[in-house]
Design a protein around this motif. Structure first.
Motif, PDB file in Angstrom:
ATOM      1  N   GLU A   1     -24.441  14.238 -13.249  1.00  0.00           N
ATOM      2  CA  GLU A   1     -26.005  14.207 -13.119  1.00  0.00           C
ATOM      3  C   GLU A   1     -26.536  15.553 -13.270  1.00  0.00           C
ATOM      4  O   GLU A   1     -27.108  16.260 -12.410  1.00  0.00           O
TER       5      GLU A   1
ATOM      6  N   GLU B   1     -13.715  14.949 -18.546  1.00  0.00           N
ATOM      7  CA  GLU B   1     -13.292  13.589 -17.900  1.00  0.00           C
ATOM      8  C   GLU B   1     -14.010  13.819 -16.421  1.00  0.00           C
ATOM      9  O   GLU B   1     -13.612  13.835 -15.429  1.00  0.00           O
ATOM     10  N   ALA B   2     -15.614  13.673 -16.595  1.00  0.00           N
ATOM     11  CA  ALA B   2     -16.272  13.681 -15.317  1.00  0.00           C
ATOM     12  C   ALA B   2     -17.703  12.661 -15.719  1.00  0.00           C
ATOM     13  O   ALA B   2     -18.066  12.968 -16.996  1.00  0.00           O
ATOM     14  N   ASP B   3     -18.331  12.286 -14.781  1.00  0.00           N
ATOM     15  CA  ASP B   3     -19.582  11.915 -14.934  1.00  0.00           C
ATOM     16  C   ASP B   3     -20.694  12.796 -14.096  1.00  0.00           C
ATOM     17  O   ASP B   3     -20.352  12.830 -12.829  1.00  0.00           O
TER      18      ASP B   3
ATOM     19  N   TYR C   1     -11.941  19.514 -13.466  1.00  0.00           N
ATOM     20  CA  TYR C   1     -11.708  18.351 -14.552  1.00  0.00           C
ATOM     21  C   TYR C   1     -10.682  18.514 -15.634  1.00  0.00           C
ATOM     22  O   TYR C   1     -10.398  19.536 -16.358  1.00  0.00           O
TER      23      TYR C   1
ATOM     24  N   ARG D   1     -19.017  17.901 -23.435  1.00  0.00           N
ATOM     25  CA  ARG D   1     -19.716  17.051 -22.930  1.00  0.00           C
ATOM     26  C   ARG D   1     -19.057  16.053 -21.936  1.00  0.00           C
ATOM     27  O   ARG D   1     -17.715  16.012 -22.041  1.00  0.00           O
ATOM     28  N   SER D   2     -19.426  15.791 -21.019  1.00  0.00           N
ATOM     29  CA  SER D   2     -18.996  14.925 -19.958  1.00  0.00           C
ATOM     30  C   SER D   2     -18.893  13.448 -20.568  1.00  0.00           C
ATOM     31  O   SER D   2     -19.426  13.100 -21.427  1.00  0.00           O
ATOM     32  N   ARG D   3     -18.396  12.470 -19.706  1.00  0.00           N
ATOM     33  CA  ARG D   3     -17.992  11.201 -20.320  1.00  0.00           C
ATOM     34  C   ARG D   3     -19.533  10.615 -20.476  1.00  0.00           C
ATOM     35  O   ARG D   3     -19.698   9.712 -21.533  1.00  0.00           O
ATOM     36  N   ASN D   4     -20.549  11.014 -19.738  1.00  0.00           N
ATOM     37  CA  ASN D   4     -21.847  10.645 -19.859  1.00  0.00           C
ATOM     38  C   ASN D   4     -22.924  11.549 -20.889  1.00  0.00           C
ATOM     39  O   ASN D   4     -24.009  11.494 -20.644  1.00  0.00           O
ATOM     40  N   TYR D   5     -22.114  12.292 -21.577  1.00  0.00           N
ATOM     41  CA  TYR D   5     -22.808  13.133 -22.397  1.00  0.00           C
ATOM     42  C   TYR D   5     -23.608  14.289 -21.828  1.00  0.00           C
ATOM     43  O   TYR D   5     -24.535  14.954 -22.606  1.00  0.00           O
ATOM     44  N   CYS D   6     -23.394  14.646 -20.725  1.00  0.00           N
ATOM     45  CA  CYS D   6     -24.107  15.779 -20.162  1.00  0.00           C
ATOM     46  C   CYS D   6     -23.526  16.969 -20.601  1.00  0.00           C
ATOM     47  O   CYS D   6     -22.323  17.142 -20.540  1.00  0.00           O
TER      48      CYS D   6
ATOM     49  N   PHE E   1     -28.696  16.609 -22.045  1.00  0.00           N
ATOM     50  CA  PHE E   1     -27.500  15.804 -22.681  1.00  0.00           C
ATOM     51  C   PHE E   1     -27.473  15.554 -24.142  1.00  0.00           C
ATOM     52  O   PHE E   1     -28.653  15.503 -24.825  1.00  0.00           O
TER      53      PHE E   1
END
Ligand SMILES: NC(=O)c1ccc[n+]([C@@H]2O[C@H](COP(=O)([O-])OP(=O)(O)OC[C@H]3O[C@@H](n4cnc5c(N)ncnc54)[C@H](OP(=O)(O)O)[C@@H]3O)[C@@H](O)[C@H]2O)c1
Length: 171
Positions: free
Chosen positions: A124, A120-122, A153, A9-14, A128
């Motif tokens: 869009e 290590e990415a946010d 990343y 997952r990304s930093r924002n849980y994607c 999620f």
């Protein structure tokens, strides 16, 4: 029976975008392969259709509510997580739930181990994973990879181990 979750997952849980992964990270893919080899991999129908093939040297189980669903030869079908777990148990295989969101949520209370890669990415994206709380679990960093020509990343993989009831009592 051992039940594990594994996801990146990304930093924002994607975890996904347009039915695909949000990234191509060969070393993370290799880690996923090495970790799940020889096991049962249980996946939702959309995650299966991300690749539409059998992940080699694993018992592949697709979960779907479609009674006539026909994946490629070799891939098994189950109509619920419980049925998929029973199939894996019958074959004596340790289990990895490999996505997506609903199966992670349903399997989490049953899991003894979660392999979580943090990219290590946010992103869009459109899919999620829940922000599971691993406080009280044992967490170990098992892989770290920096940005390079093949990896856009950086990422870090962790193994979270649920405390056994014995170790919980002794705290
Ligand atoms: N980054 C990662 O680690 C990772 C891991 C996995 C997936 N992904 C990404 O996530 C996305 C797909 O995940 P998703 O959450 O959208 O979908 P998904 O969980 O892969 O698939 C959802 C489908 O699975 C079936 N299903 C799920 N739970 C079920 C249950 N309890 N009983 C019966 N059937 C059940 C249903 O299929 P029917 O509609 O056929 O009934 C449901 O529509 C893709 O973008 C993929 O690339 C990323």
């Amino acid at each position: 029976m051992s039940i594990a979750l594994i996801y990146a997952r990304s930093r924002n849980y994607c975890i996904g975008v347009d039915g695909d992964l949000p990234w191509r990270l060969p070393a993370e893919f290799a880690f996923f392969k090495q970790t799940t080899l020889g096991s049962a991999v249980i996946m939702g129908r959309k995650s299966y259709e991300d690749h539409n093939s059998e992940l080699p040297d694993r018992l592949n189980i697709v979960v779907t509510r479609q009674p006539d669903y026909t994946p490629v030869p070799g891939v098994r079908v189950a109509d619920s997580l419980v049925a998929a777990l029973a199939l894996a148990r019958d074959q004596g295989k340790p289990v990895f739930v490999i996505g997506g969101v609903g199966l992670f949520r349903e399997a989490m209370p049953l899991a003894d181990t979660v392999f979580e890669t943090i990219v290590e990415a946010d992103i869009e994206g459109d899919t999620f994973v829940d922000a599971f709380d691993f406080s009280g679990w044992g967490s170990e960093r098992v892989l770290q990879h920096d940005v390079d020509a093949k990896h856009r990343y950086a990422f870090t993989a962790y193994r979270h181990s649920r405390p056994t009831s014995h170790s919980s009592k002794s705290r």
